[in-house]
Motif scaffolding. Structure first.
Motif, PDB file in Angstrom:
ATOM      1  N   GLU A  73       0.834  -1.010  -0.030  1.00 36.09           N
ATOM      2  CA  GLU A  73       0.012  -0.113   0.005  1.00 36.09           C
ATOM      3  C   GLU A  73       0.919   1.361   0.158  1.00 36.09           C
ATOM      4  N   HIS A  74       0.559   2.152  -0.964  1.00 38.79           N
ATOM      5  CA  HIS A  74       1.464   3.635  -1.259  1.00 38.79           C
ATOM      6  C   HIS A  74       1.030   3.982   0.241  1.00 38.79           C
ATOM      7  N   LEU A  75       2.202   4.822   0.771  1.00 42.19           N
ATOM      8  CA  LEU A  75       1.987   5.351   2.135  1.00 42.19           C
ATOM      9  C   LEU A  75       1.254   6.913   1.897  1.00 42.19           C
ATOM     10  N   HIS A  76       1.284   7.514   1.067  1.00 44.93           N
ATOM     11  CA  HIS A  76       0.909   8.632   0.701  1.00 44.93           C
ATOM     12  C   HIS A  76      -0.581   8.564   0.183  1.00 44.93           C
ATOM     13  N   THR A  77      -0.773   7.771  -0.891  1.00 45.69           N
ATOM     14  CA  THR A  77      -2.215   7.802  -1.436  1.00 45.69           C
ATOM     15  C   THR A  77      -3.025   6.632  -0.951  1.00 45.69           C
ATOM     16  N   GLY A  78      -2.501   5.659  -0.371  1.00 43.37           N
ATOM     17  CA  GLY A  78      -3.382   4.456  -0.048  1.00 43.37           C
ATOM     18  C   GLY A  78      -3.680   3.471  -1.076  1.00 43.37           C
ATOM     19  N   ILE A  79      -3.308   3.834  -2.442  1.00 42.24           N
ATOM     20  CA  ILE A  79      -3.360   2.778  -3.376  1.00 42.24           C
ATOM     21  C   ILE A  79      -2.587   1.483  -3.337  1.00 42.24           C
TER      22      ILE A  79
END
Length: 141
Positions: A78-84
């Protein structure tokens, strides 16, 4: 009656050939898209690891069961900034080196996994709540 059989046979044969053609062409198109995509490196957290066990069993001529088992290894980042989220299939040796809740950098090319490098400072980062800034962490139960 033979004409009906031949028509039916060629319809089935054509259907099977078209399915194989579609599968092969989709694989080639997917590979080309992956090759053309840029290689990206993003900060991620490992949110899930899963192993799927597949078994195939068949009866041979001597009435013995032949069986084979293989595993599919998948990890979701999971991308830390966007949550994608990004899920990749990988081999066992790469899978074993990654631990759930690891924080680090994922290198990938569209749908092709390249590497995951653990952030050695992530332990201090997780323990110091004031240094998190605007990063959002999701905790799954």
């Amino acid at each position: 009656m033979e004409a009906v059989f031949f028509i039916f046979f060629f319809l089935i044969f054509g259907f099977i050939v078209s399915i194989f053609y579609k599968i092969i062409s989709n694989g080639i198109i997917e590979k080309r898209k992956n090759d053309k995509a840029p290689i990206l490196q993003i900060p991620v957290v490992v949110v899930e690891k899963r192993v799927k066990t597949n078994t195939s069993t068949s009866m041979n001529d001597d009435n013995y069961n032949d069986s084979s088992t293989w595993h599919t290894y998948k990890i979701t980042f999971e991308h830390l900034h966007t949550g994608i989220r990004h899920t990749f299939t990988m081999n066992e040796s790469k899978f074993d080196k990654i631990i759930e809740d690891d924080i680090g950098y994922l290198t990938y090319q569209r749908k092709r996994y390249h590497s995951f490098q653990r952030d050695e400072g992530a332990a201090e980062f997780e323990n110091d709540a004031s240094s998190r800034g605007d990063l959002q962490f999701k905790i799954e139960e």
